[in-house]
Scaffold this active site. Structure first.
Site, PDB file in Angstrom:
ATOM      1  N   TYR A 218       1.766   5.562  -2.329  1.00 36.48           N
ATOM      2  CA  TYR A 218       2.051   6.945  -1.926  1.00 36.48           C
ATOM      3  C   TYR A 218       3.383   7.402  -2.492  1.00 36.48           C
ATOM      4  CZ  TYR A 218      -1.962   6.041   0.875  1.00 36.48           C
ATOM      5  OH  TYR A 218      -3.232   5.699   1.258  1.00 36.48           O
TER       6      TYR A 218
ATOM      7  N   ARG B 290     -12.365  -9.584 -10.372  1.00 36.32           N
ATOM      8  CA  ARG B 290     -11.284  -9.027 -11.182  1.00 36.32           C
ATOM      9  C   ARG B 290     -10.381 -10.177 -11.640  1.00 36.32           C
ATOM     10  NH1 ARG B 290      -7.286  -6.446  -6.575  1.00 36.32           N
ATOM     11  NH2 ARG B 290      -5.981  -6.011  -8.349  1.00 36.32           N
ATOM     12  N   ARG B 291      -9.436  -9.858 -12.505  1.00 35.67           N
ATOM     13  CA  ARG B 291      -8.428 -10.806 -12.988  1.00 35.67           C
ATOM     14  C   ARG B 291      -9.040 -12.021 -13.675  1.00 35.67           C
ATOM     15  NH1 ARG B 291      -6.057 -10.333  -7.401  1.00 35.67           N
ATOM     16  NH2 ARG B 291      -4.689  -8.543  -7.536  1.00 35.67           N
TER      17      ARG B 291
ATOM     18  N   HIS C  45       0.795  -1.211   0.000  1.00 38.97           N
ATOM     19  CA  HIS C  45       0.000   0.000   0.000  1.00 38.97           C
ATOM     20  C   HIS C  45       0.831   1.266   0.000  1.00 38.97           C
ATOM     21  CE1 HIS C  45      -3.818   1.772  -0.450  1.00 38.97           C
ATOM     22  NE2 HIS C  45      -3.420   2.734   0.332  1.00 38.97           N
TER      23      HIS C  45
ATOM     24  N   HIS D 139     -11.008   1.427  -8.826  1.00 36.38           N
ATOM     25  CA  HIS D 139     -10.453   2.347  -7.827  1.00 36.38           C
ATOM     26  C   HIS D 139      -9.015   2.726  -8.156  1.00 36.38           C
ATOM     27  CE1 HIS D 139      -8.780   3.839  -4.076  1.00 36.38           C
ATOM     28  NE2 HIS D 139      -7.943   2.834  -4.079  1.00 36.38           N
ATOM     29  N   PHE D 140      -8.160   1.713  -8.367  1.00 37.75           N
ATOM     30  CA  PHE D 140      -6.748   2.105  -8.494  1.00 37.75           C
ATOM     31  C   PHE D 140      -6.433   2.673  -9.872  1.00 37.75           C
ATOM     32  CE2 PHE D 140      -6.142  -2.606  -9.072  1.00 37.75           C
ATOM     33  CZ  PHE D 140      -5.606  -2.585 -10.338  1.00 37.75           C
ATOM     34  N   HIS D 141      -7.264   2.357 -10.878  1.00 36.85           N
ATOM     35  CA  HIS D 141      -7.034   3.038 -12.151  1.00 36.85           C
ATOM     36  C   HIS D 141      -7.413   4.515 -12.042  1.00 36.85           C
ATOM     37  CE1 HIS D 141      -6.364  -0.899 -14.038  1.00 36.85           C
ATOM     38  NE2 HIS D 141      -5.798  -0.230 -15.015  1.00 36.85           N
TER      39      HIS D 141
END
Lengths: 269, 532
Positions: free
Chosen positions: B212, B422-423, B208, B359-361
């Protein structure tokens, strides 16, 4: 640029550290004491047990005094035999043994039309696993259990080395090249059926799975039905049983037929 | 620096095309991919490039640029910097080769007990070691500057840059231990079993906080480039420093929120990590507040009036204005989704669904990468001495990236809520339960196509930049609104914050790791992929 100011700085630091410590302690209290106390699973055995449980180490994992004994499906730990290499002596010894005990049913060169599985070119760890399972009674067959009972570990490895050294039946260039059934290529994700080819070759090969091309159709069907009913259960983690239970009789026939015909010259069916 | 950016962006373009291919083959527009292994091979390459290579090289290149531009002196250790760069390049090639050959279709998160080619792991290690060279150089350059300028305030850009470097140095330790201690012995064939539970906990240490580290360049750009580029002032320099040190402290000890469904970690620690994840919203909100305030200053300088009326006076034809707006919108959507992900209970609904991919895209490929574009556009005239880049093309590129990203990710969020995993290499659209969701995959594919075109346009804009401009105007960072502002000494150094970061990590990770290490018989047989 102004010079950093000093007098307030140590207070900044003190406050930051203090706030972080307080935040951490409060969070720990909530996570390990307050929240667990709200759940009977956690709080039943007092506060210390609740804290241990929240930390992931329950003092006792369950109420039952005797752990439930699992039914063992196999004791074989798969080792990558092919990687460790084989000697000519092992192959020779295996050939002698095979001549005495195996050729009657499995053919002189490991291939036969007697509806027994083909062994020529089979991966060594596959043969080792099945023989050990027969020997331990985890796979049943009146003849095979009797024959394997007298085999020492070395014998089993030599047999495996011998059969692995034989040439696989060649996939004929004039072979039937009809496209594989969907179950072989892509499986059926919604029913949790993995594609055959993802373990048995084609997409990937997983340690311990046999190659299936040109195996007798009847043998394949019988084994799949045995997995489906649970009569055969020496697949570790129930890999085959879980897959086959989802398949219809027609689908079992279809994939067995596909593998049996695979690589056969057209017309010779 | 230019070399860093070019390698990063070329790898980015290749991975972008792979990403769109993945979208296409699993949409109803294409039959089922015959060999799902090809799909996972592609996902591995896409993830490895986008998540290790691109952000690492951008952070390194931007970091060197910041060092020279903000400290106003040449970089110390140029030879070492080149060594670090080549380590990253060699590592990338070394990792990409087995992936392309299908010997390491593990996805970028490795997933033990799956074990791929040893070269894949060594390649990733080289990338990380190369980036550690950068970390060391950042620290050395700052130290030497401080020695020459005793008592002076570190420029904000350099402060954020070094914060990002320290953050990365510490966060990479988890995955480094995982690879060196747990994975490599198995990949090399010395062992056949691996403690998958422990490996997952160690990876979460990195997993995680790494985001950042990717985010830092974007945040540095928010604080030190955006206000200058749109003709405003930075509302508060101190607020920027506070945000950077908060990231340093809170981004590390929160990775277990990726393991909410993992049985090997206790519920108490999952809760603690959820709380500290929530703390990361603080520097994000501080940043949004500060930057909006800085933007308001720009608007008022241009004659904007009223409570809301100033918004109209913003320089909307300025690409940077557009980019920061898009970035904040995507950060808003993605951040809201992230708060749902990190909530212990709500996570149950979306765990391992397309929601997470959405979310992460949005956050990384959207909010952060759009700022990487701006960093490149902003630095290009400095680096290549080119004429000004075409503002029109840049705006088209930003608009397409923004719209493409929304079109791609919103359907993912929707079907994620409906439970689409996903995946997956393919979906069985003939099944009645899934048939109704087929259109969303097509829409996402179209969004992905727009993104691919936009990404290639980005490369095009940089590639056709023509040389021959007069000496470019000297590069400046944003000026603060209150130039006399005094920076507290604590916010002019890192010692206390790095100590807090390490201490909090020990508190939050110490016990779970120690417990898993001491548990007996926790290893499982390794699953070697790619026919090894």
């Amino acid at each position: 640029m102004a010079a950093p100011h000093d007098s307030s700085s140590s207070r900044y630091v003190q406050w930051s550290v203090l706030l972080l410590v307080v935040l951490t302690l409060v969070t720990l209290l909530v996570g390990f004491v307050w929240l667990p106390s709200a759940h009977p699973d956690f709080s039943a055995q007092g506060i210390w047990a609740a804290i241990c449980r929240a930390a992931g180490v329950p003092a006792k994992w369950s109420e039952a005094t005797e752990p439930v004994k699992p039914r063992i499906s196999t004791r074989v730990v798969l080792a990558d035999v092919a990687r460790s290499g084989t000697s000519q002596a092992a192959i020779g010894h295996g050939a002698t043994l095979a001549l005495q005990q195996c050729t009657m049913c499995h053919g002189a060169q490991g291939i036969t039309a007697a509806d027994t599985p083909n062994l020529a070119g089979q991966y060594p760890e596959v043969i080792v696993k099945q023989l050990v399972d027969y020997k331990n009674g985890h796979r049943t067959h009146s003849l095979m259990q009797a024959l394997s009972a007298n085999l020492a570990d070395d014998d089993i490895h030599n047999l495996a080395a011998y059969y692995a050294s034989l040439p696989k039946p060649r996939l004929d260039t004039t072979a039937d090249d009809s496209p594989p059934p969907a179950l072989v290529r892509v499986g059926d994700p919604v029913r949790n059926i993995a594609p055959c080819a993802s373990c048995h070759g084609g997409i990937d090969r997983k340690l311990g799975t046999p190659w299936l091309e040109q195996m007798p159709k009847r043998y394949l069907e019988e084994q799949l039905h045995a997995f489906a009913t649970g009569a055969r259960r020496n697949d570790s983690h129930a890999q085959m049983r879980n897959v086959v239970r989802q398949m219809t009789k027609e689908e079992i026939a279809e994939v067995s037929d596909f593998y049996a015909r695979r690589g056969m010259p057209t017309g010779d069916r | 620096m230019l070399a860093h950016f070019w390698v990063a962006f070329i790898a980015f373009a290749a991975a972008l095309v792979l990403g769109e291919w993945q979208m296409y083959v699993r949409s109803p527009l294409h039959g089922w991919v015959e060999n799902p292994e090809h799909y996972y091979r592609s996902v591995t390459a896409h993830g490895t490039v986008m998540r290790y290579v691109l952000p690492t090289l951008v952070a390194m290149g931007f970091g060197y640029a910041i060092t020279e531009l903000s400290l106003k002196r040449p970089l110390i250790g140029l030879t070492w910097a080149w060594a670090g760069f080549w380590l990253v390049v060699i590592g990338t090639v070394m990792a990409a080769t087995p992936v392309a050959l299908g010997h390491a279709s593990l996805l970028y998160t490795f997933y033990p007990p799956m074990i791929g080619s040893v070269f894949y792991y060594l390649g990733v290690v080289l990338v990380v070691v190369g980036s550690w060279v950068w970390v060391a150089l950042m620290s050395i350059n700052l130290r030497s500057w401080k020695k020459e300028n005793p008592g002076a305030t570190i420029p904000l850009a350099m402060f954020g840059n070094v914060a990002g470097a320290y953050l990365w140095a510490w966060t990479a330790v988890g995955a480094a231990i995982e690879i060196l201690v747990l994975i490599l012995p198995v990949a090399l064939g010395f062992k056949d079993t691996i403690d998958a539970g422990l490996a997952r906990v160690l990876f979460s240490w990195t997993l995680h906080a790494i985001v950042y580290f990717w985010l830092m360049p974007a945040y540095i750009a928010f604080y030190t480039i955006v206000p200058r580029a749109i003709g405003g002032r930075l509302y508060s320099d101190t607020m920027g420093r506070v945000a950077f040190v908060l990231f340093l402290v809170f981004s590390m000890p929160i990775g277990i929120h990726h393991l909410f469904a993992d049985p090997q970690v206790g519920a108490g620690f999952k809760f603690v990590h959820a709380v500290f994840t929530a703390m990361v919203t603080v520097p994000t909100f501080l940043t949004v507040f500060t930057i909006v305030a800085s933007v308001e200053i720009a608007a008022r300088l241009r004659g904007g009036k009223g409570m809301i009326g100033w918004v109209k006076a913003l320089p909307w034809d300025n690409p940077m204005m557009l980019a920061v707006t898009f970035s904040f919108v995507m950060l808003g959507f993605g951040g809201a989704g992230g708060i749902i992900n990190m909530s212990y209970q709500l996570n149950e609904t979306v765990h391992n669904t397309q929601w997470v991919t959405g979310h992460f895209h949005l956050i990384f490929a959207g909010a952060i990468v759009i700022m990487y574009f701006m960093i490149a556009y902003d630095l290009w005239p400095q680096l290549t001495k080119c004429r000004p880049l075409s503002a029109g093309l840049i705006k088209v590129q930003l608009w397409t990236w923004f719209l493409g990203m929304l079109v791609m990710t919103m359907p993912w969020h929707l079907v994620g809520l409906l439970g689409m995993p996903r995946r997956m290499a393919y979906f069985d659209y003939t099944h009645p339960d899934i048939q109704a969701q087929a259109w969303t995959v097509t829409v996402s594919t179209i969004g992905g196509f727009v993104l691919m075109v936009s990404g290639l346009l980005f490369i095009y804009i940089l590639a056709v930049a023509r040389k021959g401009a007069a000496e470019p105007a000297p590069f400046t960072f944003s000026a603060a609104a209150h130039p006399g502002e005094r920076t507290p000494l604590a916010l002019n150094g890192f010692a206390i914050w790095v100590t807090m970061m390490i201490a909090l990590t020990v508190v939050n990770y110490g016990f779970p790791i120690a417990q898993l290490v001491s548990l007996k018989e926790t290893s499982v047989p390794a699953v070697r992929v790619g026919g090894q």
